[in-house]
Motif scaffolding. Structure first.
Motif, short mmCIF file in Angstrom:
data_model
loop_
_atom_site.label_atom_id
_atom_site.label_comp_id
_atom_site.label_asym_id
_atom_site.label_seq_id
_atom_site.Cartn_x
_atom_site.Cartn_y
_atom_site.Cartn_z
N THR A 255 -19.97 7.93 -9.04
CA THR A 255 -18.69 7.79 -9.74
C THR A 255 -17.95 9.12 -9.77
O THR A 255 -16.75 9.19 -9.48
CB THR A 255 -18.91 7.26 -11.17
N MET B 92 -14.35 10.19 -7.81
CA MET B 92 -13.18 10.70 -8.52
C MET B 92 -12.64 12.00 -7.91
O MET B 92 -11.45 12.28 -7.99
CB MET B 92 -13.52 10.92 -10.00
N LYS C 6 -8.61 15.05 -17.74
CA LYS C 6 -9.05 13.67 -17.97
C LYS C 6 -10.49 13.69 -18.45
O LYS C 6 -11.17 14.71 -18.38
CB LYS C 6 -8.88 12.79 -16.75
N GLU C 7 -10.93 12.53 -18.89
CA GLU C 7 -12.30 12.37 -19.40
C GLU C 7 -12.80 11.02 -18.92
O GLU C 7 -12.08 10.04 -18.95
CB GLU C 7 -12.26 12.42 -20.93
N LYS C 8 -14.04 11.00 -18.44
CA LYS C 8 -14.66 9.75 -17.99
C LYS C 8 -15.91 9.53 -18.81
O LYS C 8 -16.85 10.34 -18.77
CB LYS C 8 -15.00 9.84 -16.49
N ASN C 9 -15.92 8.45 -19.60
CA ASN C 9 -17.07 8.14 -20.45
C ASN C 9 -18.00 7.15 -19.78
O ASN C 9 -17.55 6.20 -19.13
CB ASN C 9 -16.60 7.56 -21.79
N TYR C 10 -19.31 7.39 -19.94
CA TYR C 10 -20.35 6.49 -19.47
C TYR C 10 -21.08 5.96 -20.71
O TYR C 10 -20.61 6.16 -21.83
CB TYR C 10 -21.31 7.23 -18.53
N LYS D 192 -20.59 11.88 -20.71
CA LYS D 192 -19.23 11.86 -20.18
C LYS D 192 -19.02 13.04 -19.26
O LYS D 192 -19.78 14.02 -19.29
CB LYS D 192 -18.21 11.90 -21.31
#
Length: 186
Positions: free
Chosen positions: A31, A35, A168-172, A176
């Motif tokens: 992932t 990105m 930006k921030e991508k949370n799992y 993150k």
């Protein structure tokens, strides 16, 4: 843990036993690289708290020009070196056996990195200490992307006072990725 894409695709990487490192899962790594795939080719990549080297090796496999790995654990450093030799990517890599802030001081004066990735121990404020060290160096410029892997509850409200901003921030499920850049001059 394996290399997902590129010249070393599908090769299994070694990890060290025990709880000294927390390898990024293949799914999260995939992932992340989906990105940032447009930024990887020919980039200069800094992998801080490298563990077994999986993130930096993935960057090299996908076309990064150079990767610098920083890890203080001698067993992990040996693992990184073995993984680099196994993937035949050692010619594009430099491995530093140092504490991260010490390594940043040693690297200061070199040209900026395009991507800086750090996956510090959770809940110890290491990411703040590293960002403090980075913001006054030659290693970060307006084109540098800093990616921090952190627990979901880790706050980054202080980055503005250091001259950074969150892009930006991508949370799992349990952690993150926070994407940080230098603030644009007004």
């Amino acid at each position: 843990m394996r290399v997902i894409s590129g010249t070393a695709r599908r090769l299994q990487l070694k990890t060290i036993d025990g709880l000294d490192t927390r390898p990024t899962t293949d799914r999260i790594k995939e992932t992340l690289f989906n990105m940032i795939h447009n930024e990887i080719a020919d980039c200069r990549f800094l992998d801080l708290y490298s563990g077994s080297g999986g993130i930096g090796i993935e960057a090299l496999s996908r076309g990064a020009e150079e990767a610098v790995f920083v890890e203080k654990n001698p067993r992990a450093v040996q693992c990184i070196k073995e993984n680099l030799a196994f993937t035949k990517l050692q010619d594009k890599a430099r491995v530093m056996t140092d504490e991260v802030v010490t390594a940043i001081r040693k690297l200061d004066g070199e040209k900026p990195f395009d991507i800086i990735f750090l996956d510090p121990p959770y809940h110890m404020l290491e990411e703040k200490r590293v960002l403090e060290a980075l913001h006054t160096t030659t290693l970060v410029d307006a084109h540098t992307l800093i990616i921090v892997e952190a627990s979901l509850d880790t706050g980054f409200d202080y980055v503005g006072s250091m001259g950074f901003e969150i892009k930006k921030e991508k949370n799992y499920k349990t952690n993150k990725h926070v994407f940080i850049i230098l603030k644009e001059e007004a």
